[in-house]
Design a protein around this motif. Structure first.
Motif, short mmCIF file in Angstrom:
data_model
loop_
_atom_site.label_atom_id
_atom_site.label_comp_id
_atom_site.label_asym_id
_atom_site.label_seq_id
_atom_site.Cartn_x
_atom_site.Cartn_y
_atom_site.Cartn_z
N GLY A 1 0.77 -1.23 0.00
CA GLY A 1 0.00 0.00 0.00
C GLY A 1 0.80 1.28 0.00
O GLY A 1 0.24 2.37 0.10
N VAL A 2 2.12 1.17 -0.15
CA VAL A 2 2.96 2.37 -0.17
C VAL A 2 2.89 3.01 -1.56
O VAL A 2 3.08 2.33 -2.58
CB VAL A 2 4.42 2.03 0.19
CG1 VAL A 2 5.30 3.27 0.07
CG2 VAL A 2 4.50 1.44 1.59
N GLY A 3 2.62 4.31 -1.59
CA GLY A 3 2.55 5.04 -2.84
C GLY A 3 3.00 6.47 -2.66
O GLY A 3 3.61 6.82 -1.63
N THR A 4 2.70 7.32 -3.61
CA THR A 4 3.12 8.72 -3.55
C THR A 4 2.60 9.37 -2.28
O THR A 4 1.39 9.33 -1.99
CB THR A 4 2.60 9.48 -4.77
OG1 THR A 4 3.09 8.85 -5.96
CG2 THR A 4 3.08 10.93 -4.75
N THR B 1 3.09 8.47 0.82
CA THR B 1 3.05 7.59 2.00
C THR B 1 4.33 7.78 2.81
O THR B 1 5.42 7.80 2.25
CB THR B 1 2.94 6.11 1.59
OG1 THR B 1 1.80 5.93 0.74
CG2 THR B 1 2.80 5.22 2.82
N ARG B 2 4.18 7.89 4.12
CA ARG B 2 5.36 8.05 4.99
C ARG B 2 5.69 6.72 5.65
O ARG B 2 4.82 6.05 6.20
CB ARG B 2 5.10 9.13 6.04
CG ARG B 2 4.81 10.50 5.42
CD ARG B 2 4.72 11.58 6.49
NE ARG B 2 4.27 12.83 5.91
CZ ARG B 2 3.14 13.45 6.24
NH1 ARG B 2 2.35 12.94 7.19
NH2 ARG B 2 2.80 14.58 5.67
N VAL B 3 6.98 6.37 5.59
CA VAL B 3 7.46 5.08 6.11
C VAL B 3 8.64 5.33 7.04
O VAL B 3 9.59 6.04 6.67
CB VAL B 3 7.88 4.15 4.95
CG1 VAL B 3 8.49 2.86 5.48
CG2 VAL B 3 6.69 3.87 4.05
N LEU C 1 11.74 3.90 -1.54
CA LEU C 1 10.69 4.87 -1.25
C LEU C 1 10.70 6.00 -2.26
O LEU C 1 9.65 6.48 -2.70
CB LEU C 1 10.86 5.39 0.18
CG LEU C 1 10.63 4.36 1.29
CD1 LEU C 1 11.02 4.94 2.65
CD2 LEU C 1 9.18 3.89 1.31
N ALA D 1 7.30 8.04 -2.21
CA ALA D 1 6.97 7.97 -0.79
C ALA D 1 8.00 8.76 0.02
O ALA D 1 9.02 9.23 -0.51
CB ALA D 1 6.92 6.52 -0.34
N ALA E 1 2.92 7.47 10.04
CA ALA E 1 3.49 6.27 9.41
C ALA E 1 2.97 5.01 10.09
O ALA E 1 2.93 4.92 11.31
CB ALA E 1 5.02 6.31 9.51
N SER E 2 2.61 4.02 9.29
CA SER E 2 2.16 2.74 9.82
C SER E 2 3.04 1.58 9.36
O SER E 2 2.80 0.43 9.73
CB SER E 2 0.71 2.47 9.41
OG SER E 2 0.58 2.42 8.00
#
Length: 524
Positions: free
Chosen positions: A78-81, A83-85, A102, A107, A130-131
């Motif tokens: 589910g990580v995309g433009t 998205t914070r990781v 990323l 991301a 972030a999740s």
């Protein structure tokens, strides 16, 4: 004579600003894909069981392939433009691969310092929304108490093991180009004076990072470069990971804790020629006989001002002077004692140098300030979800960015740091920067670390108190307190001596090594 910037330098900086600030700027291309895939991007250094150094090159080709595969795996989670990781890892190849993966997805990378405990990690993850966190086996337990996280672990062979995801994924076909204003990083400030604030770092900041690598540090094609700072913080991330990728010159990633002896071994066996580190590193090295007789070409320091004893020691022990540079998380380095031939000027004791190309600076409200309209390399977009804190950084007309650090500038444009704005001590009408007093106290052979703060006083408004860490095996007493007070009277100013000297085991510091004087002021 006033320092000036050659037109050729201005031309180069303008080109970098246009390149990294372009609307179609692609971080993955600029950081890794455009480089020779067989060239070393980093040199990983570890210690074996016998204490010997084991070096392993990490090539651009390896980084490109692994990051493309990890990007595919992250996209599947589910990580995309945008998205914070979170990334909780030490100086290892997987950290760089994650950053690049990323970037390929558009991301945002949130660095998490490995010395953090769970509450500090959770604060940054919650603050950044972030999740998902990428970590390593030695850090994974810190994440267990935090609810709602998906954790990818380097060194784990499970379904969400880092190697499992990379090996089981096809390479991402095409990277996302976020453009110059798109965010690459969300980095939280160190909390020197209070609660950490989130700083989004846009793509166009890479132009400023490149300028510092070229003109501040003078990293050349034949250098063995080592920025020893941790990538969990601004200096290590900006100029130990991103900067080397931008200019295509490898940095050393040492997978071991700091010690003067290990540092000396790396210097000798790898032939380091260009070294950058915090003042506390140089201070520790200066107290160690094993560090002597090295032939560095360049040595640079950032984080807090250098004390004069370190500068004098370095000329003999390291073979070069150490040059002080100044910056902040919010905009990187921007006032330097530049090393590059085009900008190098004689080192002036106590000065942190003059503005880097792309920045115009001055003193406003007694603070070091950046003239925003006249500084094309200035990239700070404002604190995350904190408009009031952002507004407080600027003058009412929006022209000047205020650093919160007091200082002065001489007639030739050289800047001098005094203190954080709330660290300045006002005693009987005199403004005293703690650094001036600390610079004297640290010269005492028994002192290995020191911090000076102001304490309220009915008669004088404030008086000075010193917190001193002594060398191993030594204890403080009234006689040593008197000796240190007299040292300040004779070495700095008779009125600015500390009325009380506390001998302590350690000083409270941020994980990036900055002294938290506000905590010392709270002590009874």
């Amino acid at each position: 004579m006033t320092n000036t910037v050659p037109s050729t330098v201005d031309t180069a900086v303008a080109y970098w600003l246009a390149r990294y600030g372009a609307a179609d700027a692609d971080a993955a291309h600029l950081l890794v894909d455009r480089h020779d895939p067989t060239a070393a991007a980093f040199i990983s250094v570890a210690l074996d069981e016998a204490g010997a150094l084991v070096t392993t090159p990490i090539t651009y080709g390896e980084l490109a392939d692994d990051s493309r595969r990890l990007a595919t795996a992250l996209a599947g989670l589910g990580v995309g433009t945008g998205t914070r990781v979170g990334v909780l890892m030490g100086k290892r190849a997987e950290l760089v691969v994650t950053l690049l993966a990323l970037a390929r997805l558009g991301a945002v990378y949130i660095p998490l310092f490995t010395a953090f405990a769970t509450p500090a990690i959770e604060m940054r993850l919650r603050g950044g929304g972030a999740s998902i966190v990428v970590t390593e086996t030695g850090q994974a337990d810190k994440l267990t108490p935090i609810d709602g996280l998906t954790t990818i672990v380097a060194g784990d062979t499970g379904v969400l093991g880092f190697d499992t995801l990379v090996a089981g994924s096809e390479p991402l076909a095409e990277s996302v180009a976020v453009g110059g204003d798109g965010h690459l990083i969300l980095l939280f400030t160190s909390g020197t004076t209070g609660t950490p604030k989130g700083v989004p770092v846009p793509m166009r900041a890479l132009a400023s990072f490149r300028t510092y690598m070229r003109y501040g540090l003078d990293v050349r094609d034949d250098d063995v470069f080592w920025n020893a700072a941790d990538p969990g913080w601004a200096y290590g991330l900006y100029y130990g990971i991103l900067g080397p990728l931008v200019i295509g010159r490898p940095n050393i990633l040492l997978q071991a804790g700091f010690s003067p002896e290990i540092t000396a071994k790396v210097f000798a066996e790898l032939g380091v020629t260009n070294f950058a580190a915090a003042p506390t590193v140089y201070r520790s090295l200066s107290k160690t006989p094993a560090v002597d007789g090295f032939g560095l070409r360049r040595a640079s320091s950032a984080g807090e001002p250098l004390t004069p004893d370190v500068i004098g020691w370095a000329r003999t022990a390291l073979g070069t002077e150490v040059r002080d540079h100044y910056g902040q998380t919010e905009h990187g380095m921007f006032i330097n004692n530049h090393w590059a031939d085009e900008l190098r000027a004689p080192l002036i004791p106590g000065s942190m140098g003059w503005p880097m190309p792309g920045f115009a600076t001055g003193i406003v409200r007694e603070q070091i300030a950046i003239d925003v309209p006249a500084s094309p390399a200035f990239w700070f977009p404002g604190y995350l979800d904190a408009p009031e804190k952002t507004a407080a950084r600027y003058t009412d007309d929006g022209r000047w960015y205020l650093t919160g650090d007091t200082g002065r500038v001489d007639e030739d444009g050289n800047f001098y740091f005094s203190a954080r704005d709330d660290d300045v001590i006002i005693m009987a009408g005199y403004r005293i920067g703690p650094f001036d007093v600390e610079s004297v106290l640290i010269t005492h052979p028994s002192v290995i670390d020191v911090a000076v703060v102001g304490r309220p006083d009915e008669l004088r408004g404030e008086v000075l108190e010193a917190f001193v860490v002594l060398a191993e095996g030594l204890t403080g007493d009234d006689a040593l307190e008197t000796e240190l007070q007299q040292l300040v009277k004779t070495g700095f100013a008779a009125h600015a001596y500390p009325r009380t000297v506390h001998f302590v085991e350690s000083l409270p510091k941020t994980p990036s090594g900055k002294i938290q004087r506000f905590l010392l002021r709270r002590r009874e």
